[in-house]
Design an enzyme around this catalytic site. Structure first.
Site, PDB file in Angstrom:
ATOM      1  N   VAL A  62       0.819  -1.231   0.000  1.00  0.00           N
ATOM      2  CA  VAL A  62       0.000   0.000   0.000  1.00  0.00           C
ATOM      3  C   VAL A  62       0.851   1.278   0.000  1.00  0.00           C
ATOM      4  O   VAL A  62       0.338   2.360  -0.276  1.00  0.00           O
ATOM      5  CB  VAL A  62      -1.006   0.069   1.173  1.00  0.00           C
ATOM      6  CG1 VAL A  62      -2.127  -0.927   1.025  1.00  0.00           C
ATOM      7  CG2 VAL A  62      -0.318  -0.047   2.515  1.00  0.00           C
ATOM      8  N   ASN A  88      -7.050  -1.309   6.590  1.00  0.00           N
ATOM      9  CA  ASN A  88      -6.571  -2.077   7.746  1.00  0.00           C
ATOM     10  C   ASN A  88      -5.070  -2.356   7.698  1.00  0.00           C
ATOM     11  O   ASN A  88      -4.453  -2.602   8.728  1.00  0.00           O
ATOM     12  CB  ASN A  88      -7.348  -3.401   7.825  1.00  0.00           C
ATOM     13  CG  ASN A  88      -6.785  -4.312   8.886  1.00  0.00           C
ATOM     14  OD1 ASN A  88      -6.999  -4.106  10.071  1.00  0.00           O
ATOM     15  ND2 ASN A  88      -6.025  -5.325   8.468  1.00  0.00           N
ATOM     16  N   SER A 140      -5.571   3.038  16.301  1.00  0.00           N
ATOM     17  CA  SER A 140      -5.043   2.334  17.471  1.00  0.00           C
ATOM     18  C   SER A 140      -5.186   3.216  18.695  1.00  0.00           C
ATOM     19  O   SER A 140      -5.247   4.453  18.581  1.00  0.00           O
ATOM     20  CB  SER A 140      -3.562   2.016  17.244  1.00  0.00           C
ATOM     21  OG  SER A 140      -2.965   1.587  18.453  1.00  0.00           O
ATOM     22  N   TYR A 154       4.681   4.686  15.242  1.00  0.00           N
ATOM     23  CA  TYR A 154       3.361   4.043  15.162  1.00  0.00           C
ATOM     24  C   TYR A 154       2.271   5.012  15.657  1.00  0.00           C
ATOM     25  O   TYR A 154       1.266   5.240  14.976  1.00  0.00           O
ATOM     26  CB  TYR A 154       3.381   2.768  16.004  1.00  0.00           C
ATOM     27  CG  TYR A 154       2.127   1.936  15.889  1.00  0.00           C
ATOM     28  CD1 TYR A 154       1.833   1.240  14.727  1.00  0.00           C
ATOM     29  CD2 TYR A 154       1.235   1.841  16.959  1.00  0.00           C
ATOM     30  CE1 TYR A 154       0.684   0.465  14.623  1.00  0.00           C
ATOM     31  CE2 TYR A 154       0.088   1.062  16.870  1.00  0.00           C
ATOM     32  CZ  TYR A 154      -0.179   0.386  15.702  1.00  0.00           C
ATOM     33  OH  TYR A 154      -1.318  -0.387  15.602  1.00  0.00           O
ATOM     34  N   ALA A 156       2.403   8.245  15.953  1.00  0.00           N
ATOM     35  CA  ALA A 156       2.309   9.421  15.069  1.00  0.00           C
ATOM     36  C   ALA A 156       1.516   9.072  13.811  1.00  0.00           C
ATOM     37  O   ALA A 156       0.664   9.848  13.359  1.00  0.00           O
ATOM     38  CB  ALA A 156       3.716   9.898  14.699  1.00  0.00           C
ATOM     39  N   SER A 157       1.766   7.883  13.251  1.00  0.00           N
ATOM     40  CA  SER A 157       1.059   7.503  12.018  1.00  0.00           C
ATOM     41  C   SER A 157      -0.433   7.331  12.281  1.00  0.00           C
ATOM     42  O   SER A 157      -1.270   7.731  11.473  1.00  0.00           O
ATOM     43  CB  SER A 157       1.648   6.205  11.435  1.00  0.00           C
ATOM     44  OG  SER A 157       1.348   5.088  12.254  1.00  0.00           O
ATOM     45  N   LYS A 158      -0.780   6.752  13.430  1.00  0.00           N
ATOM     46  CA  LYS A 158      -2.196   6.489  13.719  1.00  0.00           C
ATOM     47  C   LYS A 158      -2.916   7.788  14.135  1.00  0.00           C
ATOM     48  O   LYS A 158      -4.111   7.949  13.851  1.00  0.00           O
ATOM     49  CB  LYS A 158      -2.324   5.417  14.804  1.00  0.00           C
ATOM     50  CG  LYS A 158      -1.804   4.043  14.373  1.00  0.00           C
ATOM     51  CD  LYS A 158      -2.592   3.447  13.208  1.00  0.00           C
ATOM     52  CE  LYS A 158      -2.229   1.997  12.934  1.00  0.00           C
ATOM     53  NZ  LYS A 158      -2.975   1.394  11.837  1.00  0.00           N
TER      54      LYS A 158
HETATM   55  P1  NAD Z   1      -0.942  -8.329  11.225  1.00  0.00           P
HETATM   56  O1  NAD Z   1       0.504  -8.065  11.189  1.00  0.00           O
HETATM   57  O2  NAD Z   1      -1.435  -9.650  11.721  1.00  0.00           O
HETATM   58  O3  NAD Z   1      -1.602  -8.070   9.790  1.00  0.00           O
HETATM   59  C1  NAD Z   1      -1.265  -6.932   9.057  1.00  0.00           C
HETATM   60  C2  NAD Z   1      -1.868  -7.016   7.686  1.00  0.00           C
HETATM   61  O4  NAD Z   1      -1.428  -5.866   6.956  1.00  0.00           O
HETATM   62  C3  NAD Z   1      -1.402  -8.241   6.902  1.00  0.00           C
HETATM   63  O5  NAD Z   1      -2.459  -8.698   6.084  1.00  0.00           O
HETATM   64  C4  NAD Z   1      -0.269  -7.691   6.033  1.00  0.00           C
HETATM   65  O6  NAD Z   1      -0.108  -8.384   4.806  1.00  0.00           O
HETATM   66  C5  NAD Z   1      -0.792  -6.292   5.763  1.00  0.00           C
HETATM   67  N1  NAD Z   1       0.302  -5.394   5.421  1.00  0.00           N
HETATM   68  C6  NAD Z   1       1.407  -5.104   6.144  1.00  0.00           C
HETATM   69  N2  NAD Z   1       2.212  -4.268   5.465  1.00  0.00           N
HETATM   70  C7  NAD Z   1       1.585  -4.026   4.279  1.00  0.00           C
HETATM   71  C8  NAD Z   1       1.898  -3.262   3.144  1.00  0.00           C
HETATM   72  N3  NAD Z   1       3.044  -2.563   3.062  1.00  0.00           N
HETATM   73  N4  NAD Z   1       1.020  -3.240   2.103  1.00  0.00           N
HETATM   74  C9  NAD Z   1      -0.127  -3.951   2.150  1.00  0.00           C
HETATM   75  N5  NAD Z   1      -0.484  -4.701   3.204  1.00  0.00           N
HETATM   76  C10 NAD Z   1       0.372  -4.742   4.254  1.00  0.00           C
HETATM   77  O7  NAD Z   1      -1.545  -7.141  12.085  1.00  0.00           O
HETATM   78  P2  NAD Z   1      -2.941  -6.929  12.846  1.00  0.00           P
HETATM   79  O8  NAD Z   1      -2.670  -6.990  14.296  1.00  0.00           O
HETATM   80  O9  NAD Z   1      -4.013  -7.767  12.274  1.00  0.00           O
HETATM   81  O10 NAD Z   1      -3.160  -5.383  12.489  1.00  0.00           O
HETATM   82  C11 NAD Z   1      -4.122  -4.923  11.569  1.00  0.00           C
HETATM   83  C12 NAD Z   1      -4.353  -3.444  11.825  1.00  0.00           C
HETATM   84  O11 NAD Z   1      -4.823  -3.253  13.164  1.00  0.00           O
HETATM   85  C13 NAD Z   1      -3.096  -2.588  11.669  1.00  0.00           C
HETATM   86  O12 NAD Z   1      -3.418  -1.366  11.032  1.00  0.00           O
HETATM   87  C14 NAD Z   1      -2.690  -2.337  13.106  1.00  0.00           C
HETATM   88  O13 NAD Z   1      -1.944  -1.154  13.247  1.00  0.00           O
HETATM   89  C15 NAD Z   1      -4.029  -2.275  13.804  1.00  0.00           C
HETATM   90  N6  NAD Z   1      -3.962  -2.535  15.249  1.00  0.00           N
HETATM   91  C16 NAD Z   1      -3.533  -3.746  15.721  1.00  0.00           C
HETATM   92  C17 NAD Z   1      -3.475  -3.933  17.101  1.00  0.00           C
HETATM   93  C18 NAD Z   1      -3.012  -5.242  17.703  1.00  0.00           C
HETATM   94  O14 NAD Z   1      -2.804  -5.287  18.926  1.00  0.00           O
HETATM   95  N7  NAD Z   1      -2.848  -6.301  16.939  1.00  0.00           N
HETATM   96  C19 NAD Z   1      -3.859  -2.909  17.977  1.00  0.00           C
HETATM   97  C20 NAD Z   1      -4.275  -1.697  17.443  1.00  0.00           C
HETATM   98  C21 NAD Z   1      -4.338  -1.526  16.080  1.00  0.00           C
END
Ligand code: NAD
Length: 247
Positions: A62, A88, A140, A154, A156-158
């Protein structure tokens, strides 16, 4: 809740994004799924097909604006419309500030912030010309407060994702496009899989509900915001965190 709806979900190959894809399909949506791992996306599409829904994989980074172009082109070709976008895809990097290289700082912003911008810009253009839609950005808790287990790039981006959420909600309300963000607390996925058992147990103890979240609990809020049930909700950044951060 999403009968007849066509949705693009980025980062759908695993974790929260996969839970969202499966819940959307269960609720009647047809999908374009993005992510970096083509074989995981193919496997996800097989699961969605078995549920009787359409699913097309679109692998790509992305952070590359071309990925946004391909996602929208595939949706237009297969569905002729896009009702829902879930931004996501995301990465985390917990490197302390003084050890963070400029490359690592930029990579987090490139994926979490720029990636969300590129895909949204392409989809907003489509939605504005086709009568509206709903966008849900995955933010987040780190966008709203500092935590000892979080890091500067992280958060800052969110926080920037939250700002874009509000700005687009205002700018695109006249086109009947709603834009909201989901702010999860700690959720068990690959992103959190590097945690030790002791660390996970300490995180759980710090959460009023006494445990970390499941991807399905984040997916449930995402489904609601994406659906017409949330028809009067826009510009909001909504927490799903077991009470670990309260506003
Ligand atoms: P994960 O690492 O299990 O999955 C991340 C997904 O993003 C994967 O499908 C991966 O292929 C995709 N991805 C990563 N880099 C990419 C790129 N450059 N281009 C396209 N796709 C890409 O993570 P998750 O925990 O399922 O996180 C999903 C979202 O939820 C993220 O935005 C994360 O910041 C947010 N989040 C997660 C948590 C947590 O505790 N797991 C908490 C708050 C927010």
């Amino acid at each position: 809740m999403l009968s007849e709806k066509k949705a693009i979900i980025t980062g759908a190959s695993r974790g929260i994004g996969k839970a969202i894809a499966l819940l959307f399909a269960e609720n009647g949506a047809d999908l374009i799924v993005g992510g970096t791992n083509a074989s995981l996306l193919d496997a996800l599409c097989d699961e969605v097909h078995a549920m009787g829904r359409q699913c097309f994989p679109c692998a790509g980074d992305v952070a590359d604006p071309e990925t946004a172009v391909r996602l929208v082109a595939l949706a237009e070709e297969q569905f002729q419309k896009i009702d829902v976008l879930v931004n996501n895809a995301g990465i985390n990097d917990r490197t302390p500030t003084l050890e963070l290289t400029h490359e690592a700082w930029k990579r987090v912003l490139d994926i979490n912030l720029n990636g969300t911008f590129y895909v949204s810009q392409a989809v907003l253009k489509h939605m504005a010309a086709h009568g509206g839609g709903s966008i849900v950005n995955m933010s987040s808790t780190a966008s709203k407060t500092a935590k000892s287990n979080a890091a500067v790039s992280y958060g800052a981006s969110k926080a920037a994702v939250n700002a874009m959420t509000r700005q687009w909600a205002l700018e695109f309300a006249p086109y009947q496009i709603r834009v909201n963000a989901v702010c999860p607390g700690p959720v068990l996925t690959d992103m959190s899989s590097q945690w030790t058992e002791e660390y996970r147990s300490n995180v759980a103890k710090s959460i009023p509900l006494g445990r970390v979240g499941a991807p399905e609990e984040v997916a449930a809020l995402t489904l609601f915001l994406a659906s017409d049930q949330a028809s009067f909700i826009t510009g909001q950044t909504i927490n799903v965190n077991g009470g670990s951060y309260m506003e």
